[in-house]
Write an enzyme that holds these catalytic residues in place. Sequence first.
Site, PDB file in Angstrom:
ATOM      1  N   TRP A 122       0.876  -1.182   0.000  1.00  0.00           N
ATOM      2  CA  TRP A 122       0.000   0.000   0.000  1.00  0.00           C
ATOM      3  C   TRP A 122       0.906   1.222   0.000  1.00  0.00           C
ATOM      4  O   TRP A 122       1.635   1.462   0.968  1.00  0.00           O
ATOM      5  CB  TRP A 122      -0.909   0.031   1.230  1.00  0.00           C
ATOM      6  CG  TRP A 122      -1.876   1.182   1.188  1.00  0.00           C
ATOM      7  CD1 TRP A 122      -1.584   2.516   1.242  1.00  0.00           C
ATOM      8  CD2 TRP A 122      -3.306   1.107   1.066  1.00  0.00           C
ATOM      9  NE1 TRP A 122      -2.724   3.274   1.159  1.00  0.00           N
ATOM     10  CE2 TRP A 122      -3.801   2.440   1.054  1.00  0.00           C
ATOM     11  CE3 TRP A 122      -4.220   0.053   0.964  1.00  0.00           C
ATOM     12  CZ2 TRP A 122      -5.156   2.739   0.960  1.00  0.00           C
ATOM     13  CZ3 TRP A 122      -5.571   0.352   0.880  1.00  0.00           C
ATOM     14  CH2 TRP A 122      -6.026   1.673   0.877  1.00  0.00           C
TER      15      TRP A 122
ATOM     16  N   GLU B 157       7.694  -1.337   1.597  1.00  0.00           N
ATOM     17  CA  GLU B 157       7.577  -1.018   3.018  1.00  0.00           C
ATOM     18  C   GLU B 157       8.485  -1.996   3.776  1.00  0.00           C
ATOM     19  O   GLU B 157       8.380  -3.202   3.552  1.00  0.00           O
ATOM     20  CB  GLU B 157       6.144  -1.232   3.509  1.00  0.00           C
ATOM     21  CG  GLU B 157       5.089  -0.411   2.815  1.00  0.00           C
ATOM     22  CD  GLU B 157       3.702  -1.085   2.905  1.00  0.00           C
ATOM     23  OE1 GLU B 157       3.111  -1.105   3.995  1.00  0.00           O
ATOM     24  OE2 GLU B 157       3.223  -1.592   1.880  1.00  0.00           O
TER      25      GLU B 157
ATOM     26  N   ASP C 215       9.489   2.934   1.837  1.00  0.00           N
ATOM     27  CA  ASP C 215       8.347   3.737   2.274  1.00  0.00           C
ATOM     28  C   ASP C 215       8.154   3.446   3.767  1.00  0.00           C
ATOM     29  O   ASP C 215       7.617   2.408   4.138  1.00  0.00           O
ATOM     30  CB  ASP C 215       7.120   3.328   1.451  1.00  0.00           C
ATOM     31  CG  ASP C 215       5.831   4.002   1.919  1.00  0.00           C
ATOM     32  OD1 ASP C 215       5.854   4.707   2.948  1.00  0.00           O
ATOM     33  OD2 ASP C 215       4.796   3.798   1.257  1.00  0.00           O
TER      34      ASP C 215
ATOM     35  N   GLN D 118       4.643   4.198   7.982  1.00  0.00           N
ATOM     36  CA  GLN D 118       4.156   3.698   9.275  1.00  0.00           C
ATOM     37  C   GLN D 118       5.278   3.290  10.208  1.00  0.00           C
ATOM     38  O   GLN D 118       5.097   3.267  11.423  1.00  0.00           O
ATOM     39  CB  GLN D 118       3.243   2.482   9.040  1.00  0.00           C
ATOM     40  CG  GLN D 118       2.015   2.842   8.224  1.00  0.00           C
ATOM     41  CD  GLN D 118       0.862   1.876   8.450  1.00  0.00           C
ATOM     42  OE1 GLN D 118       0.870   1.068   9.356  1.00  0.00           O
ATOM     43  NE2 GLN D 118      -0.148   1.968   7.601  1.00  0.00           N
TER      44      GLN D 118
ATOM     45  N   LYS E 163       2.920   9.714   7.658  1.00  0.00           N
ATOM     46  CA  LYS E 163       2.088   9.565   8.854  1.00  0.00           C
ATOM     47  C   LYS E 163       2.752   9.957  10.190  1.00  0.00           C
ATOM     48  O   LYS E 163       2.307  10.861  10.871  1.00  0.00           O
ATOM     49  CB  LYS E 163       1.655   8.113   8.978  1.00  0.00           C
ATOM     50  CG  LYS E 163       0.760   7.634   7.857  1.00  0.00           C
ATOM     51  CD  LYS E 163       0.491   6.169   8.014  1.00  0.00           C
ATOM     52  CE  LYS E 163      -0.383   5.610   6.898  1.00  0.00           C
ATOM     53  NZ  LYS E 163      -1.786   5.952   7.021  1.00  0.00           N
TER      54      LYS E 163
ATOM     55  N   ARG F  58      -4.381  -4.806  13.216  1.00  0.00           N
ATOM     56  CA  ARG F  58      -3.139  -4.019  13.242  1.00  0.00           C
ATOM     57  C   ARG F  58      -3.159  -3.206  14.530  1.00  0.00           C
ATOM     58  O   ARG F  58      -4.048  -2.385  14.734  1.00  0.00           O
ATOM     59  CB  ARG F  58      -3.078  -3.081  12.047  1.00  0.00           C
ATOM     60  CG  ARG F  58      -2.887  -3.820  10.756  1.00  0.00           C
ATOM     61  CD  ARG F  58      -2.560  -2.877   9.641  1.00  0.00           C
ATOM     62  NE  ARG F  58      -3.650  -1.952   9.351  1.00  0.00           N
ATOM     63  CZ  ARG F  58      -3.528  -0.910   8.555  1.00  0.00           C
ATOM     64  NH1 ARG F  58      -2.362  -0.626   8.021  1.00  0.00           N
ATOM     65  NH2 ARG F  58      -4.555  -0.127   8.298  1.00  0.00           N
TER      66      ARG F  58
END
Length: 409
Positions: A133, A194, A227, A230, A256, A382
Amino acid sequence: MDSFWDDVDRHLVRYGGTFTPEIIDSASGSFLFTEDGRRVLDFTSGQMSAILGHSHPRVVETVQRQIANLDHLFSGMLSRPVVDLARRLAGTLPPSLSKVQLLTTGAESNEAALRMAKLVTGKHEVVAFARSWHGMTAAAAAATYSAGRKGYGPAAPGNFAIPAPSGDWRTQLDLAFDLVDAQSVGSLAACIVEPILSSGGILEPPPGYFAALREKCRERGMLLIFDEAQTGLCRTGTWYAFERDGVVPDILTLSKTLGAGLPLAAVVTSAEIEEEAHARGYLFFTTHVSDPLVAAVGNTVLDVLEEERLDERAAKLGAFLRTGLEDIAARHSLVSDVRGRGLLVGLEIADESLSAPITRRCLELGLHMNIVQMPGMGGVFRIAPPLTASEEELELGLGILDEAIGAAG
Ligand SMILES: Cc1ncc(COP(=O)(O)O)c(C=O)c1O
């Protein structure tokens, strides 16, 4: 009669999933407060962002001070908060990652990273994980495979998916790149990944994987983009998740967690790549690039992370949370796995049909949880509480989760 939910039905576009059936009135620290007076523990840090909890007093103070002094500027103008944040971010990273562009959202930072990679390599093909994502804008969405692929016409040509690592990952990676090479028109520009796949179900690639991936990129003249939307800024127990692997990307994107809930993102790269991009006329000129208000917030986020050693705290709280979740898993057979790192943890439920009732029961008992569906597998909760949460708050959440899972099983 209050028309809130009627107005929702009449006037809001439904942009994904269902709305949480509560009117949220305020938030503070690890808790949300509903209009009807209920307190809800926020186990997702908002949208996996509010690492300092909600309305951290230092962030509130910074926003109030900064907005009264300097809010927004012409995009070619600079201010001290922006240059300070660029310098300080570089100071948290390996020396090669020294050049920073400040943006607004995660998708946008990936858009900029991919644009830069294409310009610098003179190529256009992009490789990403099949469970990825990276965001909802064009190039980011074209490299996103976990959701939202169907119905929007052609993705950018030259996007290839490789499996998120599992089992014999070395053979899997070799086969994946055999397929990439077979499909490529000879224009491989970048691989974007990620370090821990979050929306893909909290999948942590094994040690050694990213070094091998880096080698695949090097062989093909591709840039490696991490990336860390998070995972960056202490969430996993180190400042950046890539530190575990000792693999430094060519381009790093942050979002984020950098604004801790406010819209701030960054693209970070080397002086050489920036120089080449500039020489080739790199253009990524947005309304909110280098905005002073959110840059000031970013500086405050770094202050708090550094002063309160929240990297160490995330590691310690993560171990505490992990022990509690493993205890739950040992007592409830419907929990099939617990995984993740630091305060980014996944709890897998074998029977996907139970995930909605568990989420609902948690909310009734005062805990907000988020579940991602795994194709052909169960659902994965999560769990990513603020790094400022207390052990008591984590215990409260664990107790509620235990009860909700017990009621479902
Ligand atoms: C790893 C990752 N990258 C990028 C994004 C997109 O960020 P944004 O929604 O701010 O555009 C997300 C959002 O969930 C994400 O998890």
